[in-house]
Design an enzyme around this catalytic site. Structure first.
Site, PDB file in Angstrom:
ATOM      1  N   GLU A  38       0.825  -1.205   0.000  1.00 42.25           N
ATOM      2  CA  GLU A  38       0.000   0.000   0.000  1.00 42.25           C
ATOM      3  C   GLU A  38       0.866   1.265   0.000  1.00 42.25           C
ATOM      4  O   GLU A  38       0.527   2.258  -0.652  1.00 42.25           O
ATOM      5  CB  GLU A  38      -0.945   0.001   1.206  1.00 42.25           C
ATOM      6  CG  GLU A  38      -2.052  -1.035   1.131  1.00 42.25           C
ATOM      7  CD  GLU A  38      -3.014  -0.808  -0.017  1.00 42.25           C
ATOM      8  OE1 GLU A  38      -3.070   0.323  -0.542  1.00 42.25           O
ATOM      9  OE2 GLU A  38      -3.717  -1.763  -0.397  1.00 42.25           O
ATOM     10  N   TYR A 121      -6.635   6.337   4.322  1.00 42.30           N
ATOM     11  CA  TYR A 121      -6.820   5.355   3.258  1.00 42.30           C
ATOM     12  C   TYR A 121      -5.997   4.100   3.525  1.00 42.30           C
ATOM     13  O   TYR A 121      -6.510   2.967   3.477  1.00 42.30           O
ATOM     14  CB  TYR A 121      -6.434   5.938   1.886  1.00 42.30           C
ATOM     15  CG  TYR A 121      -6.160   4.845   0.887  1.00 42.30           C
ATOM     16  CD1 TYR A 121      -7.208   4.178   0.275  1.00 42.30           C
ATOM     17  CD2 TYR A 121      -4.862   4.440   0.605  1.00 42.30           C
ATOM     18  CE1 TYR A 121      -6.976   3.133  -0.609  1.00 42.30           C
ATOM     19  CE2 TYR A 121      -4.613   3.398  -0.265  1.00 42.30           C
ATOM     20  CZ  TYR A 121      -5.668   2.747  -0.877  1.00 42.30           C
ATOM     21  OH  TYR A 121      -5.430   1.710  -1.731  1.00 42.30           O
ATOM     22  N   ASP A 139      -9.900   6.135  -2.222  1.00 41.56           N
ATOM     23  CA  ASP A 139      -8.762   6.572  -3.034  1.00 41.56           C
ATOM     24  C   ASP A 139      -9.289   7.239  -4.298  1.00 41.56           C
ATOM     25  O   ASP A 139     -10.493   7.510  -4.425  1.00 41.56           O
ATOM     26  CB  ASP A 139      -7.838   5.396  -3.356  1.00 41.56           C
ATOM     27  CG  ASP A 139      -8.461   4.397  -4.331  1.00 41.56           C
ATOM     28  OD1 ASP A 139      -9.681   4.477  -4.596  1.00 41.56           O
ATOM     29  OD2 ASP A 139      -7.713   3.539  -4.839  1.00 41.56           O
TER      30      ASP A 139
END
Length: 355
Positions: A38, A121, A139
């Site tokens: 991520e 996020y 996102d």
């Protein structure tokens, strides 16, 4: 018809009827791999980020090995991804996981969010993908899908917009399967509801899509703030050592490319004409005839900055008093030194291969 329920049901049908994108970090729900991926994928396309992820996992298969890495090795692996603070934040968070959590990645949203470099996020992604916790990710893909389907014109970079999109994504969450809901939202935005060429003709959400009804797909989502691009002018000095090699310096400033190596450089607030370069020569106590080569402009666009660089090649010997924090590095050793992409590409163009 309840448009929220319609959205949720159609999205689930779409997701279950297709083969998902290959995302190796999702296998086994390893929170370390998901976190690493991520962070790498922030501001990065999947096809660009995947090879970096694979190299990082090979180099640092566990959080302990990442925590103990030498900074230069870490930055070299990151070279070309940009936003280099992400790499430093990765290591800082890895160290914290070792020191504060005994090497076990935290398993609740608030602790994950407290890690350096982890925002809402990323925390939601790790919490849902690793631990099946009910947190919706928001996102760029999610902004686009929701703004188009609901015809929402609130700017996504405004306080009101961020609040609305976060609440709407959470309200739509499949609480029985949050991980797949988040993956479905991101996949749908990346593969179907694309920024420039959305597949509206066969869209399962088309019947209730607010943007399609008004033919405004390409107008949404909206942004309220226009990014101001700052121009910076770098003049690099490619200084060769008496016995070969070139001088490099490590960027220590809290600025772009911190921790990367570059040629010695002077930054100005404007571009100089060739006839104006004598001021730079004087800085190094050199005469005009001491210069062998001046490059054309090389440019690199960053998110809020544009770097405009020229490379000057002096042929006179270096005054060693000017080189206290420089390193004389043989070309064959440059593979160990992380470089800004602008410099790496320029060097490749000069066909002085060092990889």
């Amino acid at each position: 018809m309840d448009i929220d329920l319609y959205f949720s049901e159609k999205l689930r049908e779409w997701f279950e009827q297709r083969e998902g994108r290959y995302l190796p970090w999702k296998e086994g729900q390893d929170p370390y791999k998901i976190w690493l991926a991520e962070i790498i994928m922030q501001q990065t396309r999947l096809e660009q980020g995947l090879p970096y992820y694979e190299r990082f996992i090979a180099a640092y298969p566990t959080v302990k090995e990442l925590a103990e890495s030498e900074e230069q090795k870490l930055m070299k692996l990151w070279q070309g991804l940009g936003y280099y603070a992400r790499a430093r934040n990765l290591q800082a968070s890895a160290i914290r996981v070792i020191e504060d959590y005994g090497g076990t990645f935290p398993d609740n949203y608030d602790d994950i969010l407290s890690l350096k470099g982890v925002g809402e996020y990323t925390a939601a992604a790790i919490a849902s993908f690793a631990y099946d916790l009910p947190y919706a990710v928001v996102d760029g893909n999610v902004y686009r899908v929701l703004s188009r389907y609901f015809g929402q014109e609130l700017p996504i970079d405004s306080s009101a917009g961020k609040k609305w999109f976060k609440a709407k994504a959470q309200a739509l969450l499949w609480e029985d399967d949050p991980a797949n809901y988040n993956q479905a939202m991101m996949d749908f935005g990346a593969l179907h509801c694309r920024p420039k060429n959305p597949s509206c003709g066969d869209c399962p959400l088309a019947e209730n899509c607010g943007a399609k009804a008004k033919n405004r797909q390409l107008e949404l989502p909206k942004k309220g703030k226009k990014i101001q691009i700052r121009k910076r002018y770098f003049y690099y000095f490619v200084w060769r050592g008496a016995n070969g090699g070139y001088y490099l310096r490590k960027r220590q400033e809290k600025d772009i490319w911190q921790g990367l190596y570059e040629f010695p450089m002077i930054e100005l607030d404007k571009s100089l004409k060739t006839s104006e370069l004598k001021s730079l020569w004087a800085h190094w106590e050199l005469e005009e005839q001491d210069w062998a080569l001046l490059s054309g402009q090389e440019q690199q666009q960053l998110s809020h900055q544009k770097i405009i660089a020229r490379f000057l090649w002096p042929k006179a010997p270096l005054n060693q008093a000017l080189a206290e924090d420089w390193e004389l590095v043989e070309v064959q050793d440059w593979a160990d030194y992380p470089l800004p992409r602008l410099i790496a590409q320029y060097w490749e163009q000069k066909q002085l291969a060092f990889f």
